[in-house]
Design a protein around this motif. Structure first.
Motif, PDB file in Angstrom:
ATOM      1  N   THR A  85      50.446 -41.570   7.502  1.00 12.12           N
ATOM      2  CA  THR A  85      51.658 -41.019   6.834  1.00 12.12           C
ATOM      3  C   THR A  85      51.584 -42.960   6.810  1.00 12.12           C
ATOM      4  N   GLN A  86      53.350 -42.756   5.939  1.00  8.07           N
ATOM      5  CA  GLN A  86      53.527 -43.774   4.468  1.00  8.07           C
ATOM      6  C   GLN A  86      55.562 -44.452   5.159  1.00  8.07           C
ATOM      7  N   THR A  87      55.237 -45.266   5.830  1.00  4.32           N
ATOM      8  CA  THR A  87      56.449 -45.469   5.936  1.00  4.32           C
ATOM      9  C   THR A  87      57.012 -47.249   4.808  1.00  4.32           C
ATOM     10  N   PHE A  88      57.953 -46.990   4.659  1.00  4.88           N
ATOM     11  CA  PHE A  88      59.136 -48.588   4.019  1.00  4.88           C
ATOM     12  C   PHE A  88      59.828 -49.180   5.134  1.00  4.88           C
ATOM     13  N   ASP A  89      59.139 -50.734   5.463  1.00  9.89           N
ATOM     14  CA  ASP A  89      60.536 -51.558   6.453  1.00  9.89           C
ATOM     15  C   ASP A  89      60.656 -52.199   4.952  1.00  9.89           C
ATOM     16  N   GLU A  90      62.284 -51.803   4.452  1.00  9.62           N
ATOM     17  CA  GLU A  90      63.242 -52.548   3.866  1.00  9.62           C
ATOM     18  C   GLU A  90      63.301 -53.727   3.995  1.00  9.62           C
ATOM     19  N   GLU A  91      63.630 -54.356   5.527  1.00  6.86           N
ATOM     20  CA  GLU A  91      63.695 -55.526   5.603  1.00  6.86           C
ATOM     21  C   GLU A  91      62.952 -56.353   5.163  1.00  6.86           C
ATOM     22  N   ARG A  92      61.050 -55.696   5.457  1.00  4.70           N
ATOM     23  CA  ARG A  92      60.489 -56.667   4.827  1.00  4.70           C
ATOM     24  C   ARG A  92      59.752 -56.406   3.631  1.00  4.70           C
ATOM     25  N   ASP A  93      60.514 -55.382   2.473  1.00  8.10           N
ATOM     26  CA  ASP A  93      59.431 -55.595   1.976  1.00  8.10           C
ATOM     27  C   ASP A  93      58.579 -54.395   2.511  1.00  8.10           C
ATOM     28  N   THR A  94      57.736 -53.581   2.889  1.00  4.03           N
ATOM     29  CA  THR A  94      55.985 -53.967   3.395  1.00  4.03           C
ATOM     30  C   THR A  94      56.609 -52.503   3.622  1.00  4.03           C
ATOM     31  N   ILE A  95      55.367 -51.558   3.032  1.00  5.10           N
ATOM     32  CA  ILE A  95      54.912 -50.208   2.731  1.00  5.10           C
ATOM     33  C   ILE A  95      53.357 -50.149   3.990  1.00  5.10           C
ATOM     34  N   ARG A  96      54.019 -49.221   4.718  1.00  6.32           N
ATOM     35  CA  ARG A  96      53.002 -49.329   6.386  1.00  6.32           C
ATOM     36  C   ARG A  96      52.726 -47.825   6.081  1.00  6.32           C
ATOM     37  N   VAL A  97      51.078 -47.912   6.206  1.00  6.73           N
ATOM     38  CA  VAL A  97      50.137 -46.891   5.877  1.00  6.73           C
ATOM     39  C   VAL A  97      49.049 -46.827   7.155  1.00  6.73           C
ATOM     40  N   ARG A  98      49.439 -45.502   7.318  1.00 11.64           N
ATOM     41  CA  ARG A  98      48.931 -45.726   9.147  1.00 11.64           C
ATOM     42  C   ARG A  98      47.982 -44.504   9.039  1.00 11.64           C
ATOM     43  N   ILE A  99      46.265 -44.684   8.826  1.00 11.32           N
ATOM     44  CA  ILE A  99      44.951 -43.470   9.061  1.00 11.32           C
ATOM     45  C   ILE A  99      44.746 -43.562  10.767  1.00 11.32           C
ATOM     46  N   PRO A 100      44.802 -42.120  10.665  1.00  7.80           N
ATOM     47  CA  PRO A 100      44.243 -42.703  12.180  1.00  7.80           C
ATOM     48  C   PRO A 100      42.583 -41.980  12.255  1.00  7.80           C
ATOM     49  N   ALA A 101      42.433 -42.923  13.792  1.00 10.79           N
ATOM     50  CA  ALA A 101      40.529 -41.868  13.812  1.00 10.79           C
ATOM     51  C   ALA A 101      40.884 -40.763  15.402  1.00 10.79           C
ATOM     52  N   ILE A 102      40.578 -40.014  14.915  1.00 12.28           N
ATOM     53  CA  ILE A 102      40.711 -38.511  15.981  1.00 12.28           C
ATOM     54  C   ILE A 102      39.467 -38.645  16.658  1.00 12.28           C
ATOM     55  N   ARG A 103      39.401 -38.640  17.911  1.00 17.10           N
ATOM     56  CA  ARG A 103      37.772 -38.008  18.331  1.00 17.10           C
ATOM     57  C   ARG A 103      38.169 -36.929  19.530  1.00 17.10           C
ATOM     58  N   PRO A 104      37.722 -35.697  19.631  1.00 15.32           N
ATOM     59  CA  PRO A 104      37.820 -35.117  21.032  1.00 15.32           C
ATOM     60  C   PRO A 104      36.769 -36.078  22.168  1.00 15.32           C
ATOM     61  N   ALA A 105      38.498 -36.029  23.408  1.00 21.99           N
ATOM     62  CA  ALA A 105      37.441 -36.383  24.371  1.00 21.99           C
ATOM     63  C   ALA A 105      36.370 -36.438  25.412  1.00 21.99           C
ATOM     64  N   ASP A 106      36.193 -35.093  25.064  1.00 21.41           N
ATOM     65  CA  ASP A 106      35.110 -35.161  26.028  1.00 21.41           C
ATOM     66  C   ASP A 106      33.791 -35.130  25.112  1.00 21.41           C
ATOM     67  N   ALA A 107      33.698 -35.015  24.368  1.00 20.32           N
ATOM     68  CA  ALA A 107      32.188 -34.534  22.934  1.00 20.32           C
ATOM     69  C   ALA A 107      31.349 -35.403  23.391  1.00 20.32           C
ATOM     70  N   LEU A 108      30.321 -35.134  23.385  1.00 17.77           N
ATOM     71  CA  LEU A 108      29.201 -36.034  23.040  1.00 17.77           C
ATOM     72  C   LEU A 108      28.280 -35.980  21.406  1.00 17.77           C
ATOM     73  N   CYS A 109      28.392 -37.288  21.202  1.00 11.22           N
ATOM     74  CA  CYS A 109      28.327 -37.615  19.516  1.00 11.22           C
ATOM     75  C   CYS A 109      27.335 -38.718  19.003  1.00 11.22           C
ATOM     76  N   ALA A 110      26.716 -38.192  18.107  1.00  9.70           N
ATOM     77  CA  ALA A 110      25.772 -38.985  17.855  1.00  9.70           C
ATOM     78  C   ALA A 110      26.044 -40.248  17.611  1.00  9.70           C
ATOM     79  N   GLN A 111      25.978 -42.022  18.219  1.00  9.10           N
ATOM     80  CA  GLN A 111      26.181 -42.727  17.697  1.00  9.10           C
ATOM     81  C   GLN A 111      25.686 -43.565  16.522  1.00  9.10           C
ATOM     82  N   MET A 112      26.548 -43.450  15.386  1.00  8.09           N
ATOM     83  CA  MET A 112      25.938 -43.978  13.972  1.00  8.09           C
ATOM     84  C   MET A 112      27.313 -43.690  13.062  1.00  8.09           C
TER      85      MET A 112
END
Length: 85
Positions: A15-42
């Motif tokens: 997602t991308q938003t623009f804060d006009e007051e601060r002249d800032t473009i905010r980009v959010r790239i979330p990480a998603i992980r299933p809560a109960d998943a058993l995963c290789a730690q790598m």
């Protein structure tokens, strides 16, 4: 660019938003992980290119904040699209 912590974690929708007051473009790239998943730690390296929505911004210095990592860029003239004619 960065590393995901395990084989189950994936990147979510950017997602991308623009804060006009601060002249800032905010980009959010979330990480998603299933809560109960058993995963290789790598570490799983990734790199994402996100085109910034900068059309129409006036000349000036702007900050880009991507998940808390900051950088700046400058437009020396207005970034507008002129009509044909």
């Amino acid at each position: 660019r960065g590393n995901l912590p395990d084989a189950c974690t994936q990147l979510g929708e950017t997602t991308q938003t623009f804060d006009e007051e601060r002249d800032t473009i905010r980009v959010r790239i979330p990480a998603i992980r299933p809560a109960d998943a058993l995963c290789a730690q790598m570490l799983a390296p990734f790199e994402v290119s996100v085109p910034l929505d900068v059309v129409g911004l006036p000349a000036g210095t702007y900050t880009v904040d991507v998940n808390g990592v900051f950088a700046q860029f400058e437009f020396t003239q207005d970034n507008i699209i002129l009509p044909d004619g």
